[in-house]
Scaffold this motif. Structure first.
Motif, short mmCIF file in Angstrom:
data_model
loop_
_atom_site.label_atom_id
_atom_site.label_comp_id
_atom_site.label_asym_id
_atom_site.label_seq_id
_atom_site.Cartn_x
_atom_site.Cartn_y
_atom_site.Cartn_z
N GLN A 112 46.06 35.12 39.66
CA GLN A 112 45.21 35.35 40.81
C GLN A 112 44.64 34.06 41.39
O GLN A 112 44.57 33.03 40.72
CB GLN A 112 44.07 36.30 40.45
CG GLN A 112 44.53 37.68 40.04
CD GLN A 112 45.39 38.33 41.10
OE1 GLN A 112 44.97 38.53 42.24
NE2 GLN A 112 46.63 38.66 40.74
N ILE A 116 39.46 36.49 42.74
CA ILE A 116 39.27 37.41 41.62
C ILE A 116 37.84 37.38 41.10
O ILE A 116 37.34 38.39 40.58
CB ILE A 116 40.27 37.12 40.47
CG1 ILE A 116 40.23 38.27 39.46
CG2 ILE A 116 39.98 35.78 39.81
CD1 ILE A 116 41.29 38.18 38.38
N ASN A 128 43.01 46.69 42.69
CA ASN A 128 43.90 45.56 42.96
C ASN A 128 45.09 45.53 42.01
O ASN A 128 46.18 45.12 42.40
CB ASN A 128 43.10 44.25 42.87
CG ASN A 128 42.34 43.97 44.14
OD1 ASN A 128 42.87 43.41 45.09
ND2 ASN A 128 41.07 44.39 44.18
#
Length: 260
Positions: A112, A116, A128
């Motif tokens: 990520q 995040i 997500n």
């Protein structure tokens, strides 16, 4: 034995290790272990925690039941009492199968970008992950976050959201598993190739010559702690890019040196 399913929230590192330590010291039956680890007088609601931890240890063949009903440790005793060896064994179990839920969740977190850290609710993580075709539920996050932190991949704050920073995991790998011919001058390509070969959960953290936010943070922390030295050599064509962050003097790297 690899474990592909979700881990229940009752199965924490402390509970699992306590069970294994007790089994390693003496032969007990399942009932005796339960009474020692979760006395009825202290657990009016029942013994679901013990049952979940015991089942996980049996399912993953960390322990076995002999014909006489006594429970026996099924791994080397050293693994139980050496924390690094214990973590390595658990990683083999939980991340050994790339189709397993724990592997998918961890690999997702490690690739990520900085956004995040804004996911401050379990629902944000679930939504997500589902967008990335990971069939995850709220319950899965509750258990995963404990192991994510314990195994060195990051932190969980306020019991809800996580901050991926795998500097402990990467540091453990550098100390114990990654192999290089010359530790004084390792190309970043050599490092990433060796990292992925030993820890494939980092595979998606590397896109071309770009390193993800979590992996970049980990390398910067290790550099700051003088465990490694990140180097930018202008005369090389193979330049790699850390996740760009303000107030960071080094965003492009080509080599590293392992210290100590």
């Amino acid at each position: 034995m690899q474990y592909k399913e979700s881990i229940r929230k009752e199965i924490t590192p402390a509970r699992l290790r306590a069970l294994l330590k007790l089994v390693s010291r003496e032969y007990y039956t399942k009932d005796e272990l339960e009474s020692l680890l979760q006395p009825t007088s202290l657990n009016k609601a029942g013994s679901s925690e013990f049952r979940m931890v015991y089942k996980f240890a049996m399912d993953t063949e960390l322990i076995v039941e002999e014909e006489n009903k006594y429970i026996k440790l099924n791994i080397d005793k050293d693994i139980v009492f050496d924390e690094y060896k214990f973590k390595k064994k658990i990683i083999e179990i939980l991340l050994g199968n790339q189709e397993g839920l724990f592997y998918k969740m961890t690999s997702w977190a490690l690739k990520q970008d900085k956004e995040i850290i804004k996911f401050d609710k379990i629902g944000d993580l679930v939504n997500n992950m589902r967008k990335n075709n990971i069939a995850v539920k709220d319950e899965d996050i509750l258990s995963w976050r404990f192991w994510f932190k314990y195994l060195g991949y990051g932190y969980n704050l306020q019991d809800e959201y996580i901050i991926p920073n795998p500097f402990k995991r990467v540091g453990d790998l550098i100390d114990n598993e990654l192999e290089f011919k010359n530790k004084d001058r390792i190309t970043i390509r050599e490092f990433t190739d060796e990292l992925v070969s030993k820890a494939p959960e980092f595979k998606d953290s590397i896109e071309g010559n770009n390193l993800s936010y979590p992996l970049s943070v980990a390398l910067r922390v290790l550099d700051k702690e003088e465990k490694i030295e990140l180097i930018y050599a202008r005369d090389t064509r193979d330049i790699w890019h850390l996740y760009n962050m303000e107030h960071q003097g080094l965003n492009d790297i080509s080599h590293m040196k392992i210290r100590g």
